[in-house]
Design an enzyme around this catalytic site. Structure first.
Site, PDB file in Angstrom:
ATOM      1  N   LYS A  11       0.838  -1.218   0.000  1.00 48.40           N
ATOM      2  CA  LYS A  11       0.000   0.000   0.000  1.00 48.40           C
ATOM      3  C   LYS A  11       0.862   1.252   0.000  1.00 48.40           C
ATOM      4  O   LYS A  11       1.983   1.262   0.513  1.00 48.40           O
ATOM      5  CB  LYS A  11      -0.963   0.033   1.191  1.00 48.40           C
ATOM      6  CG  LYS A  11      -0.320   0.087   2.588  1.00 48.40           C
ATOM      7  CD  LYS A  11       0.085   1.466   3.073  1.00 48.40           C
ATOM      8  CE  LYS A  11       0.930   1.411   4.329  1.00 48.40           C
ATOM      9  NZ  LYS A  11       1.731   2.584   4.613  1.00 48.40           N
ATOM     10  N   ASP A 141      -3.012  -1.901   9.480  1.00 48.24           N
ATOM     11  CA  ASP A 141      -3.071  -1.851   8.013  1.00 48.24           C
ATOM     12  C   ASP A 141      -3.569  -3.153   7.394  1.00 48.24           C
ATOM     13  O   ASP A 141      -3.640  -3.275   6.162  1.00 48.24           O
ATOM     14  CB  ASP A 141      -1.679  -1.553   7.427  1.00 48.24           C
ATOM     15  CG  ASP A 141      -1.172  -0.157   7.784  1.00 48.24           C
ATOM     16  OD1 ASP A 141      -1.994   0.696   8.176  1.00 48.24           O
ATOM     17  OD2 ASP A 141       0.035   0.071   7.660  1.00 48.24           O
TER      18      ASP A 141
HETATM   19  P1  ATP Z   1       4.089  -0.407   8.804  1.00 45.06           P
HETATM   20  O1  ATP Z   1       3.070  -1.412   8.416  1.00 45.06           O
HETATM   21  O2  ATP Z   1       4.215  -0.235  10.286  1.00 45.06           O
HETATM   22  O3  ATP Z   1       4.089   0.861   7.981  1.00 45.06           O
HETATM   23  P2  ATP Z   1       6.365  -1.100   7.280  1.00 45.06           P
HETATM   24  O4  ATP Z   1       5.581  -1.217   6.053  1.00 45.06           O
HETATM   25  O5  ATP Z   1       7.320   0.036   7.340  1.00 45.06           O
HETATM   26  O6  ATP Z   1       5.468  -1.094   8.533  1.00 45.06           O
HETATM   27  P3  ATP Z   1       6.847  -3.943   7.443  1.00 45.06           P
HETATM   28  O7  ATP Z   1       7.540  -4.479   6.233  1.00 45.06           O
HETATM   29  O8  ATP Z   1       5.411  -4.240   7.613  1.00 45.06           O
HETATM   30  O9  ATP Z   1       7.171  -2.388   7.526  1.00 45.06           O
HETATM   31  O10 ATP Z   1       7.686  -4.454   8.704  1.00 45.06           O
HETATM   32  C1  ATP Z   1       7.639  -3.866   9.975  1.00 45.06           C
HETATM   33  C2  ATP Z   1       8.292  -4.821  10.991  1.00 45.06           C
HETATM   34  O11 ATP Z   1       7.410  -5.923  11.186  1.00 45.06           O
HETATM   35  C3  ATP Z   1       9.618  -5.395  10.522  1.00 45.06           C
HETATM   36  O12 ATP Z   1      10.657  -4.805  11.244  1.00 45.06           O
HETATM   37  C4  ATP Z   1       9.524  -6.887  10.755  1.00 45.06           C
HETATM   38  O13 ATP Z   1      10.515  -7.365  11.618  1.00 45.06           O
HETATM   39  C5  ATP Z   1       8.139  -7.118  11.372  1.00 45.06           C
HETATM   40  N1  ATP Z   1       7.395  -8.216  10.699  1.00 45.06           N
HETATM   41  C6  ATP Z   1       6.650  -9.157  11.280  1.00 45.06           C
HETATM   42  N2  ATP Z   1       6.111  -9.986  10.369  1.00 45.06           N
HETATM   43  C7  ATP Z   1       6.505  -9.570   9.171  1.00 45.06           C
HETATM   44  C8  ATP Z   1       6.267 -10.016   7.844  1.00 45.06           C
HETATM   45  N3  ATP Z   1       5.515 -11.088   7.563  1.00 45.06           N
HETATM   46  N4  ATP Z   1       6.813  -9.308   6.837  1.00 45.06           N
HETATM   47  C9  ATP Z   1       7.558  -8.204   7.100  1.00 45.06           C
HETATM   48  N5  ATP Z   1       7.841  -7.766   8.335  1.00 45.06           N
HETATM   49  C10 ATP Z   1       7.313  -8.421   9.375  1.00 45.06           C
END
Ligand code: ATP
Length: 312
Positions: A11, A141
């Protein structure tokens, strides 16, 4: 029984308006989510006990244990359908293409895909409306990744209303950064910046407002207007923690993007292009300019998590 594979999009936030911190530390948001054609794929298979394997982009940064949002989704769905017979363990395999901790909600996407895959694998027949409720409990989200398209999110982003808009496909370029940002750290930086400005949150409306100009631009399907109305309250905080992103944003605008912003809590930068050809030019020029780790061209909106046909 073989596994069930679900494809789920990343997203962007076309608007992200953040209220002051609440008593529980969270912030009320008004956001315009937009699902784009950068996908993770997850496969759910019956197993002796629950487990997860992560492959692909940034896999080494993703927990392969119960902290993985996909396994939290398994637990949440199992709890919701308790009473249904024969719910064994499940192994989730995640093929990541959505960069981790990049502001693209990859973890939430994997959780949403897992809810859909397990619902199918177990034949639990949980309705879309109920899945959205369970999703909202797993993370803010997650519900949007089930829904896809373009939607307004309120509360912590989990109270969703699909945006009525014509079938315009927007052409985006994503610039992936050489580094990561932690979402809680970016919110903390925003609180510090606001406090330092003297407002201490007092000048920040308790209920942030949906941007009428952006919604009108989306209704008209006018990419130029959409480009001019992109906004993200977290951007100054992300830039304070990752100053190199200023150059990335400026470079995309100089190279002709209609609009530019940091995606969510960053550090991915997002650029809107006037056409598919312009997006290609922009992507090539940006990768040559040395202002990011890599680039991707994507389109949006795309549908939310969807079960893929089983291979014959
Ligand atoms: P947000 O949804 O808070 O904006 P983001 O998009 O910046 O986060 P994500 O890739 O969702 O980041 O990862 C955030 C944290 O969640 C990571 O540091 C990771 O260790 C943890 N995490 C837990 N499960 C997962 C997963 N299936 N995929 C990615 N990250 C995960």
């Amino acid at each position: 029984m073989t596994g069930v594979t679900v494809r789920v999009p990343a997203k962007l936030n076309l608007q992200l308006a953040v209220g002051p911190p609440r008593a529980d530390g969270y912030h009320d948001l008004v956001t315009v989510f937009h699902a784009v054609s950068l996908f993770d794929e997850i496969t759910a298979e019956p197993a002796g006990r629950d487990g997860v394997t992560v492959t692909g982009e940034g896999a080494d940064r993703v927990p392969a244990n119960r902290d993985n949002l996909a396994l939290r989704a398994v637990a949440a769905l199992r709890k919701a359908v308790t009473g249904a017979a024969g719910l064994g363990g499940v192994h989730i395999t995640i093929a990541k293409r959505i960069p981790v901790a990049a502001g693209l909600a990859g973890g939430s996407a994997d959780a949403a895909a897992t809810l859909l895959a397990c619902n199918e694998l177990w034949g639990s027949g949980v309705s879309q409306a109920r899945l959205l409720e369970i999703a909202a409990r797993v993370g803010s989200d997650v519900a949007f990744a089930l829904l896809g398209g373009t939607a307004v999110g309120r509360g912590r982003g989990e109270r969703l209303t699909p945006a009525l808009a014509p079938a315009t496909q927007y052409q985006w370029v994503l610039a992936f950064a050489d580094g990561h940002l932690s979402t809680p750290e970016v919110y903390a930086a925003l609180d510090r910046l606001r406090a330092a400005e003297g407002a201490g949150g007092a000048g920040v409306p308790a209920e942030p407002d949906l941007d009428a100009a952006l919604m009108s631009a989306l209704r008209s399907g006018d990419a130029r207007m959409v480009g001019r109305t992109l906004s993200n309250d977290l951007q100054p905080a992300a830039l304070s923690l990752f100053p190199a992103l200023r150059k990335t944003l400026a470079s995309g605008l100089e190279l002709g993007a209609l609009g530019a912003l940091v995606s969510g809590s960053g550090p991915t930068c997002v650029f809107l292009a006037a056409s598919a050809d312009r997006a290609l030019d922009l992507a090539v020029s940006m990768s040559g300019a040395g202002v990011c780790r890599s680039v991707a061209r994507v389109t949006g909106p795309v549908p939310g998590a969807a079960v893929l046909p089983r291979p014959r």
